[in-house]
Design a protein around this motif. Structure first.
Motif, PDB file in Angstrom:
ATOM      1  N   ASN A  64       0.824  -1.211   0.000  1.00  0.00           N
ATOM      2  CA  ASN A  64       0.000   0.000   0.000  1.00  0.00           C
ATOM      3  C   ASN A  64       0.858   1.261   0.000  1.00  0.00           C
ATOM      4  O   ASN A  64       0.524   2.244  -0.669  1.00  0.00           O
ATOM      5  N   ARG A  66       3.794   1.548  -1.355  1.00  0.00           N
ATOM      6  CA  ARG A  66       4.289   1.691  -2.738  1.00  0.00           C
ATOM      7  C   ARG A  66       3.224   2.340  -3.612  1.00  0.00           C
ATOM      8  O   ARG A  66       3.501   3.277  -4.360  1.00  0.00           O
ATOM      9  N   ASP A  67       1.996   1.852  -3.499  1.00  0.00           N
ATOM     10  CA  ASP A  67       0.909   2.366  -4.342  1.00  0.00           C
ATOM     11  C   ASP A  67       0.546   3.815  -4.019  1.00  0.00           C
ATOM     12  O   ASP A  67       0.229   4.594  -4.911  1.00  0.00           O
ATOM     13  N   VAL A  68       0.602   4.182  -2.745  1.00  0.00           N
ATOM     14  CA  VAL A  68       0.167   5.515  -2.342  1.00  0.00           C
ATOM     15  C   VAL A  68       1.277   6.562  -2.448  1.00  0.00           C
ATOM     16  O   VAL A  68       1.052   7.664  -2.922  1.00  0.00           O
ATOM     17  N   TYR A  69       2.495   6.203  -2.031  1.00  0.00           N
ATOM     18  CA  TYR A  69       3.540   7.217  -1.883  1.00  0.00           C
ATOM     19  C   TYR A  69       4.606   7.214  -2.982  1.00  0.00           C
ATOM     20  O   TYR A  69       5.471   8.075  -2.988  1.00  0.00           O
ATOM     21  N   THR A  70       4.571   6.268  -3.907  1.00  0.00           N
ATOM     22  CA  THR A  70       5.575   6.271  -4.987  1.00  0.00           C
ATOM     23  C   THR A  70       4.903   6.058  -6.333  1.00  0.00           C
ATOM     24  O   THR A  70       5.370   5.301  -7.168  1.00  0.00           O
ATOM     25  N   ARG A  71       3.815   6.761  -6.572  1.00  0.00           N
ATOM     26  CA  ARG A  71       3.050   6.605  -7.814  1.00  0.00           C
ATOM     27  C   ARG A  71       3.815   7.059  -9.046  1.00  0.00           C
ATOM     28  O   ARG A  71       3.594   6.587 -10.130  1.00  0.00           O
ATOM     29  N   ARG A  72       4.713   8.008  -8.882  1.00  0.00           N
ATOM     30  CA  ARG A  72       5.428   8.564 -10.035  1.00  0.00           C
ATOM     31  C   ARG A  72       6.896   8.157 -10.021  1.00  0.00           C
ATOM     32  O   ARG A  72       7.763   8.910 -10.425  1.00  0.00           O
ATOM     33  N   ASN A  73       7.191   6.969  -9.513  1.00  0.00           N
ATOM     34  CA  ASN A  73       8.557   6.433  -9.425  1.00  0.00           C
ATOM     35  C   ASN A  73       9.482   7.361  -8.646  1.00  0.00           C
ATOM     36  O   ASN A  73      10.631   7.562  -9.015  1.00  0.00           O
ATOM     37  N   GLU A  74       8.977   7.926  -7.532  1.00  0.00           N
ATOM     38  CA  GLU A  74       9.780   8.844  -6.738  1.00  0.00           C
ATOM     39  C   GLU A  74      10.832   8.133  -5.894  1.00  0.00           C
ATOM     40  O   GLU A  74      11.774   8.754  -5.458  1.00  0.00           O
TER      41      GLU A  74
END
Length: 121
Positions: A64, A66-74
């Motif tokens: 979760n 990964r899905d919420v906080y790294t949506r733009r490959n940050e």
């Protein structure tokens, strides 16, 4: 559509009546533990606290996050830590908690001569 709704966790309207719950299969979302999420932006940088989320277990928290906080490959790395496993000092205790370091002047690099050839020190 009639029924009760709640804006739990800032995620908008969530139905609370007439929803299939699986009776005892999993704990309710309110019983899920809180996780703190840390993301490392690039290799060599520090992990930075980016937010919190509730999850049923560590693996779900990681996915979760990964899905919420790294949506733009940050990020290149994610840490999730159960909030109840964190022990922290209180900002109100700042002076008494950190005071012992103030009288240990030998820990401060003020007594050393730094050569001019050494950059960024």
């Amino acid at each position: 559509m009639s029924g009760e709704f709640t804006a739990e966790g800032g995620h908008g309207a969530v139905p609370t009546e007439g929803v299939e719950t699986g009776q005892g299969a999993k704990p309710s979302r309110r019983a899920w533990p809180l996780y703190e999420v840390f993301v490392r932006g690039k290799r060599g940088l520090n992990h930075v606290h980016v937010g919190s989320l509730h999850a049923a277990d560590d693996e779900m928290a990681l996915h979760n996050a990964r899905d919420v906080y790294t949506r733009r490959n940050e990020g290149v790395s994610i840490w999730v830590v159960r909030a109840d496993a964190i022990t922290a000092s209180s900002p109100a205790e700042k002076d008494p908690f950190f005071a012992p370091a103030g009288d240990k002047v030998y820990r401060h690099p003020t007594f050393y001569a730094i050569p001019e050839e050494v950059p960024h020190l």
